[in-house]
Enzyme design. Structure first.
Site, PDB file in Angstrom:
ATOM      1  N   HIS A   1       0.853  -1.192   0.000  1.00  0.00           N
ATOM      2  CA  HIS A   1       0.000   0.000   0.000  1.00  0.00           C
ATOM      3  C   HIS A   1       0.888   1.241   0.000  1.00  0.00           C
ATOM      4  CE1 HIS A   1      -2.886   3.044   1.223  1.00  0.00           C
ATOM      5  NE2 HIS A   1      -3.821   2.215   0.810  1.00  0.00           N
TER       6      HIS A   1
ATOM      7  N   GLU B   1      -3.797   2.956  -7.157  1.00  0.00           N
ATOM      8  CA  GLU B   1      -4.221   4.078  -6.298  1.00  0.00           C
ATOM      9  C   GLU B   1      -3.217   5.230  -6.402  1.00  0.00           C
ATOM     10  OE1 GLU B   1      -6.551   2.235  -2.537  1.00  0.00           O
ATOM     11  OE2 GLU B   1      -4.463   2.700  -2.174  1.00  0.00           O
TER      12      GLU B   1
HETATM   13  O1  G3P Z   1      -6.530   1.642   0.427  1.00  0.00           O
HETATM   14  C1  G3P Z   1      -7.542   2.570   0.197  1.00  0.00           C
HETATM   15  C2  G3P Z   1      -7.027   3.896  -0.042  1.00  0.00           C
HETATM   16  O2  G3P Z   1      -5.720   4.188   0.094  1.00  0.00           O
HETATM   17  C3  G3P Z   1      -7.931   4.928  -0.543  1.00  0.00           C
HETATM   18  O3  G3P Z   1      -8.192   5.744   0.546  1.00  0.00           O
HETATM   19  O4  G3P Z   1      -9.491   7.302   1.839  1.00  0.00           O
HETATM   20  O5  G3P Z   1      -9.030   7.778  -0.569  1.00  0.00           O
HETATM   21  O6  G3P Z   1     -10.618   5.962   0.041  1.00  0.00           O
HETATM   22  P1  G3P Z   1      -9.406   6.760   0.451  1.00  0.00           P
END
Ligand code: G3P
Length: 225
Positions: free
Chosen positions: A96, A144
């Site tokens: 992550h 992400e």
């Molecule tokens: O692992 C999920 C993540 O990093 C996204 O976070 O708070 O933007 O949904 P968020």
């Protein structure tokens, strides 16, 4: 048992107080209820200390947020894959953005997860790292962009080209790897846009965890698929 069904929603509990301890259990139960009511697959990724409790109380898959690249023996303070599995984790997030790892260590944990029949979800930050992750053969790659994490600005709308580009790069290298996307996702429109771009689910956190009513937010999240 490995996660095989998509579309999939993985809720990363991170270290929010709203998803810690007793509140982690409440959140996991909300995920389970929404999974039952809607038929959409849901998984919880709580902190390590909450894995055992949640896995005893809910039927949905419980994933670790991180596994250390260590084998059994002298490694104080580490999360051992074998321990996470015995505690009830059926898979793990790997690399992550808030817990980055070296490439060889990602490979080691993916291999250990595969050997243990646990679901591996490798997180990536751009198209190039998505391609590299696909070459390691995990079950899922979750793209992400770090700058959008926790921003409330959905990757599926702000940077659709990164999701589409990652899907193309990943499928080109290993069509068996499934793709998730995350960062800023919170609404039904965000999730629909993510699926329209070729992802098979979402990995998300703050939009649900910090919502006034997380169950309602989850129902909204899956309302357009
Ligand atoms: O692992 C999920 C993540 O990093 C996204 O976070 O708070 O933007 O949904 P968020």
């Amino acid at each position: 048992m490995k996660i095989t069904q998509t579309p999939l929603v993985i809720l990363n509990f991170k270290t929010y107080l709203e998803s810690t301890g007793e509140k982690a259990l409440q959140l996991a139960m909300a995920l389970e209820q929404v999974a039952e009511e809607t038929g959409v697959n849901m998984a919880a990724a709580p902190q390590g200390a909450d894995i055992w409790r949640l896995s005893q109380e809910v039927e949905i898959p419980v994933l670790a947020q991180h596994i250390d690249p260590v084998d059994v023996g002298g490694h104080t303070g580490s999360m051992l894959l074998e321990c996470a599995k015995e505690a009830g984790a059926s898979g793990t997030l790997i690399n992550h953005s808030e817990r980055r790892m070296q490439l060889a260590d990602i490979d080691l944990v993916v291999s250990k997860a595969t050997a243990a029949d646990m679901t591996s979800v490798v997180c990536t930050n751009n198209i190039q790292t998505s391609a590299a992750a696909a070459a390691l053969g995990p079950d899922f790659v979750a793209i992400e962009p770090p700058e959008l994490i926790g921003s409330g600005i959905p990757v599926s709308k702000a940077e659709p080209e990164i999701v589409e580009g990652s899907v193309a790069a990943i499928k080109d290298i290993n069509p068996a790897v499934r793709v998730l996307c995350g960062a800023g996702i919170s609404t039904g429109e965000d999730m629909k846009a993510a699926l329209d771009l070729g992802s098979e689910g979402v990995l998300l956190a703050s939009g649900i965890i910090l919502a006034p009513d997380p169950k309602k937010a989850l129902l909204d999240l899956v309302s357009k698929i």
